[in-house]
Design a protein around this motif. Structure first.
Motif, PDB file in Angstrom:
ATOM      1  N   ARG A  40       0.835  -1.212   0.000  1.00 36.82           N
ATOM      2  CA  ARG A  40       0.000   0.000   0.000  1.00 36.82           C
ATOM      3  C   ARG A  40       0.862   1.251   0.000  1.00 36.82           C
ATOM      4  O   ARG A  40       0.525   2.251  -0.640  1.00 36.82           O
ATOM      5  CB  ARG A  40      -0.934  -0.026   1.210  1.00 36.82           C
ATOM      6  CG  ARG A  40      -2.001  -1.108   1.099  1.00 36.82           C
ATOM      7  CD  ARG A  40      -2.782  -1.306   2.372  1.00 36.82           C
ATOM      8  NE  ARG A  40      -3.751  -2.400   2.217  1.00 36.82           N
ATOM      9  CZ  ARG A  40      -4.008  -3.313   3.139  1.00 36.82           C
ATOM     10  NH1 ARG A  40      -3.378  -3.260   4.307  1.00 36.82           N
ATOM     11  NH2 ARG A  40      -4.886  -4.267   2.912  1.00 36.82           N
ATOM     12  N   ARG A  41       1.989   1.183   0.684  1.00 39.16           N
ATOM     13  CA  ARG A  41       2.899   2.329   0.712  1.00 39.16           C
ATOM     14  C   ARG A  41       3.519   2.563  -0.666  1.00 39.16           C
ATOM     15  O   ARG A  41       3.773   3.722  -1.043  1.00 39.16           O
ATOM     16  CB  ARG A  41       4.000   2.082   1.752  1.00 39.16           C
ATOM     17  CG  ARG A  41       4.944   3.261   1.954  1.00 39.16           C
ATOM     18  CD  ARG A  41       4.206   4.496   2.410  1.00 39.16           C
ATOM     19  NE  ARG A  41       5.128   5.604   2.682  1.00 39.16           N
ATOM     20  CZ  ARG A  41       4.792   6.885   2.645  1.00 39.16           C
ATOM     21  NH1 ARG A  41       3.526   7.226   2.372  1.00 39.16           N
ATOM     22  NH2 ARG A  41       5.683   7.825   2.902  1.00 39.16           N
ATOM     23  N   VAL A  42       3.752   1.492  -1.407  1.00 43.19           N
ATOM     24  CA  VAL A  42       4.270   1.616  -2.779  1.00 43.19           C
ATOM     25  C   VAL A  42       3.382   2.559  -3.584  1.00 43.19           C
ATOM     26  O   VAL A  42       3.856   3.480  -4.260  1.00 43.19           O
ATOM     27  CB  VAL A  42       4.339   0.229  -3.458  1.00 43.19           C
ATOM     28  CG1 VAL A  42       4.518   0.364  -4.964  1.00 43.19           C
ATOM     29  CG2 VAL A  42       5.482  -0.586  -2.870  1.00 43.19           C
ATOM     30  N   VAL A  43       2.085   2.337  -3.521  1.00 42.50           N
ATOM     31  CA  VAL A  43       1.143   3.151  -4.280  1.00 42.50           C
ATOM     32  C   VAL A  43       1.045   4.559  -3.699  1.00 42.50           C
ATOM     33  O   VAL A  43       0.969   5.549  -4.439  1.00 42.50           O
ATOM     34  CB  VAL A  43      -0.233   2.465  -4.322  1.00 42.50           C
ATOM     35  CG1 VAL A  43      -1.256   3.342  -5.032  1.00 42.50           C
ATOM     36  CG2 VAL A  43      -0.123   1.117  -5.034  1.00 42.50           C
ATOM     37  N   GLU A  44       1.076   4.653  -2.376  1.00 47.44           N
ATOM     38  CA  GLU A  44       1.015   5.974  -1.740  1.00 47.44           C
ATOM     39  C   GLU A  44       2.180   6.858  -2.169  1.00 47.44           C
ATOM     40  O   GLU A  44       2.044   8.078  -2.297  1.00 47.44           O
ATOM     41  CB  GLU A  44       1.019   5.827  -0.213  1.00 47.44           C
ATOM     42  CG  GLU A  44      -0.257   5.254   0.360  1.00 47.44           C
ATOM     43  CD  GLU A  44      -0.134   4.946   1.847  1.00 47.44           C
ATOM     44  OE1 GLU A  44       0.969   5.171   2.409  1.00 47.44           O
ATOM     45  OE2 GLU A  44      -1.112   4.475   2.441  1.00 47.44           O
ATOM     46  N   LEU A  45       3.326   6.239  -2.406  1.00 47.48           N
ATOM     47  CA  LEU A  45       4.510   6.991  -2.798  1.00 47.48           C
ATOM     48  C   LEU A  45       4.514   7.343  -4.280  1.00 47.48           C
ATOM     49  O   LEU A  45       5.435   7.997  -4.759  1.00 47.48           O
ATOM     50  CB  LEU A  45       5.772   6.188  -2.462  1.00 47.48           C
ATOM     51  CG  LEU A  45       6.089   6.055  -0.967  1.00 47.48           C
ATOM     52  CD1 LEU A  45       7.233   5.080  -0.735  1.00 47.48           C
ATOM     53  CD2 LEU A  45       6.425   7.421  -0.375  1.00 47.48           C
ATOM     54  N   GLY A  46       3.495   6.912  -5.008  1.00 47.18           N
ATOM     55  CA  GLY A  46       3.359   7.321  -6.399  1.00 47.18           C
ATOM     56  C   GLY A  46       3.908   6.342  -7.418  1.00 47.18           C
ATOM     57  O   GLY A  46       3.944   6.651  -8.617  1.00 47.18           O
ATOM     58  N   ILE A  47       4.337   5.162  -6.985  1.00 45.83           N
ATOM     59  CA  ILE A  47       4.802   4.156  -7.942  1.00 45.83           C
ATOM     60  C   ILE A  47       3.593   3.589  -8.686  1.00 45.83           C
ATOM     61  O   ILE A  47       2.589   3.230  -8.069  1.00 45.83           O
ATOM     62  CB  ILE A  47       5.569   3.036  -7.217  1.00 45.83           C
ATOM     63  CG1 ILE A  47       6.879   3.590  -6.642  1.00 45.83           C
ATOM     64  CG2 ILE A  47       5.859   1.869  -8.159  1.00 45.83           C
ATOM     65  CD1 ILE A  47       7.644   2.619  -5.772  1.00 45.83           C
ATOM     66  N   THR A  48       3.705   3.510 -10.008  1.00 48.31           N
ATOM     67  CA  THR A  48       2.563   3.070 -10.812  1.00 48.31           C
ATOM     68  C   THR A  48       2.827   1.791 -11.591  1.00 48.31           C
ATOM     69  O   THR A  48       1.990   1.368 -12.387  1.00 48.31           O
ATOM     70  CB  THR A  48       2.148   4.179 -11.794  1.00 48.31           C
ATOM     71  OG1 THR A  48       3.290   4.572 -12.576  1.00 48.31           O
ATOM     72  CG2 THR A  48       1.606   5.398 -11.037  1.00 48.31           C
ATOM     73  N   LEU A  49       3.970   1.162 -11.359  1.00 46.71           N
ATOM     74  CA  LEU A  49       4.306  -0.103 -12.022  1.00 46.71           C
ATOM     75  C   LEU A  49       4.746  -1.118 -10.980  1.00 46.71           C
ATOM     76  O   LEU A  49       5.740  -0.908 -10.282  1.00 46.71           O
ATOM     77  CB  LEU A  49       5.427   0.122 -13.044  1.00 46.71           C
ATOM     78  CG  LEU A  49       6.070  -1.133 -13.656  1.00 46.71           C
ATOM     79  CD1 LEU A  49       5.043  -1.939 -14.436  1.00 46.71           C
ATOM     80  CD2 LEU A  49       7.255  -0.758 -14.533  1.00 46.71           C
ATOM     81  N   ILE A  50       4.010  -2.210 -10.849  1.00 48.54           N
ATOM     82  CA  ILE A  50       4.344  -3.279  -9.914  1.00 48.54           C
ATOM     83  C   ILE A  50       4.458  -4.578 -10.705  1.00 48.54           C
ATOM     84  O   ILE A  50       3.574  -4.919 -11.486  1.00 48.54           O
ATOM     85  CB  ILE A  50       3.281  -3.429  -8.806  1.00 48.54           C
ATOM     86  CG1 ILE A  50       3.205  -2.145  -7.969  1.00 48.54           C
ATOM     87  CG2 ILE A  50       3.594  -4.623  -7.915  1.00 48.54           C
ATOM     88  CD1 ILE A  50       2.135  -2.187  -6.873  1.00 48.54           C
ATOM     89  N   ASP A  51       5.547  -5.307 -10.463  1.00 47.14           N
ATOM     90  CA  ASP A  51       5.813  -6.554 -11.183  1.00 47.14           C
ATOM     91  C   ASP A  51       5.625  -7.756 -10.266  1.00 47.14           C
ATOM     92  O   ASP A  51       6.168  -7.804  -9.167  1.00 47.14           O
ATOM     93  CB  ASP A  51       7.253  -6.536 -11.710  1.00 47.14           C
ATOM     94  CG  ASP A  51       7.636  -7.851 -12.363  1.00 47.14           C
ATOM     95  OD1 ASP A  51       7.249  -8.053 -13.537  1.00 47.14           O
ATOM     96  OD2 ASP A  51       8.319  -8.673 -11.725  1.00 47.14           O
ATOM     97  N   THR A  52       4.866  -8.732 -10.747  1.00 49.32           N
ATOM     98  CA  THR A  52       4.702  -9.990 -10.026  1.00 49.32           C
ATOM     99  C   THR A  52       4.737 -11.132 -11.044  1.00 49.32           C
ATOM    100  O   THR A  52       5.088 -10.928 -12.198  1.00 49.32           O
ATOM    101  CB  THR A  52       3.394 -10.007  -9.197  1.00 49.32           C
ATOM    102  OG1 THR A  52       3.335 -11.220  -8.446  1.00 49.32           O
ATOM    103  CG2 THR A  52       2.161  -9.872 -10.063  1.00 49.32           C
ATOM    104  N   ALA A  53       4.425 -12.348 -10.605  1.00 52.53           N
ATOM    105  CA  ALA A  53       4.452 -13.508 -11.502  1.00 52.53           C
ATOM    106  C   ALA A  53       3.717 -14.671 -10.876  1.00 52.53           C
ATOM    107  O   ALA A  53       3.622 -14.786  -9.647  1.00 52.53           O
ATOM    108  CB  ALA A  53       5.898 -13.920 -11.806  1.00 52.53           C
TER     109      ALA A  53
END
Length: 286
Positions: A40-53
């Motif tokens: 959730r903090r990732v998004v709060e900080l403005g990151i808009t690309l998350i990689d998973t698999a």
């Protein structure tokens, strides 16, 4: 100055510094709660690309991100990968690019991520036992059905990239690449020429390792000059090296997440960049 954003596939705009979710613990208990909070903090900080698999916890990582972030912000892109299957006998992973397996993993990903369409789906590895046209053909069919938006590849050569582009439109390539590991420089250049997003995994490899003492010392020296960390220097170098590079550093620690994001504001001088550019040659001579 290079742009802080990139349009994947020419239209899907994301911030160039993303987040790799692979390291997030997914088991029950406090570690999972910490993972949810960090996502959730990732998004709060403005990151808009998350990689998973699919490979990451055999779907557990996808489920974790959905629990943390669904319903998703409009600007958020969660990209996932398929093509590695789990052996029923040993529990170990192996390449499996058979069309029915790829289709099933995409369906699982849609369900776990709670979406009707995966905007960027990457083939985790090309399976040498299955014709490339069959593997990419299956993904293209899913694209036609509206279940996949764009198709990407991972760990490919220039030749494989060229072959793939004869079958589908390739939006991204995810290869191992860093300041001290540039074996895939030709692939990066091919992506740059074609406007294809290049997502380096292990993007800060070598920055803190003692295995490449000369390179590590030089990175540390530049970091000291800038009052930054070696990891930040490595990420800043990547962002300035090519406009198609979208690093996806991963961490399970909040302080590292914030440090990594701050790398986007770090500016290397021409002299510092020149010193870092020469590192692979220096490391090979060591």
């Amino acid at each position: 100055m290079s742009s802080s954003t990139f349009r994947i596939g020419g239209d899907l705009e994301v911030g160039r510094l993303g987040f790799g979710a692979m390291r997030l613990p997914t088991g029950p208990g406090p570690a999972r709660e910490a993972s949810l909070a960090l996502a959730r903090r990732v998004v709060e900080l403005g990151i808009t690309l998350i990689d998973t698999a699919h490979l990451y916890g055999w779907g557990a990582n996808e489920e974790l991100l959905a629990e943390a972030l669904h319903p998703y912000a409009d600007e958020l892109l969660i990209t996932t990968k398929v093509g590695v299957a789990r052996s029923a006998a040993s529990g170990e992973g192996h390449l499996d690019g058979r069309p029915d397996v790829l289709r099933d993993q995409v369906e699982q990903g849609l369900r776990r991520l709670r979406v009707e369409r995966i905007e960027l789906l990457q083939l985790h590895r090309i399976d040498p036992e299955v014709p490339l046209a069959d593997q990419l053909g299956a993904l293209r069919e899913l694209q036609v059905q509206g279940k996949v938006g764009r198709i990407g590849l991972s760990e490919v050569t220039v030749t494989e990239l060229g072959q793939a582009r004869e079958i589908v439109e390739v939006a991204s390539v995810q290869n191992r690449y860093s300041l001290v590991d540039r074996a895939h420089e030709p692939v990066l250049k091919a992506c740059e020429a074609a406007g294809i997003a290049f997502l380096p995994w292990r993007p800060v490899a070598g920055a803190l390792s003692g295995a490449l003492s000369g390179a590590t010392a030089e990175i540390a020296a530049v970091a000291a000059e800038l009052s930054a960390t070696p990891a930040q220097v490595s990420l800043a170098w990547l962002l300035g090296h090519s406009p198609v590079i979208l690093p996806i550093p991963g961490t399970a620690r909040l302080e590292h997440l914030e440090e990594n994001l701050a790398a986007a504001q770090l500016r290397l001088s021409p002299a510092q960049r020149d010193r870092l550019d020469r590192l692979p040659q220096q490391a090979q001579q060591a």
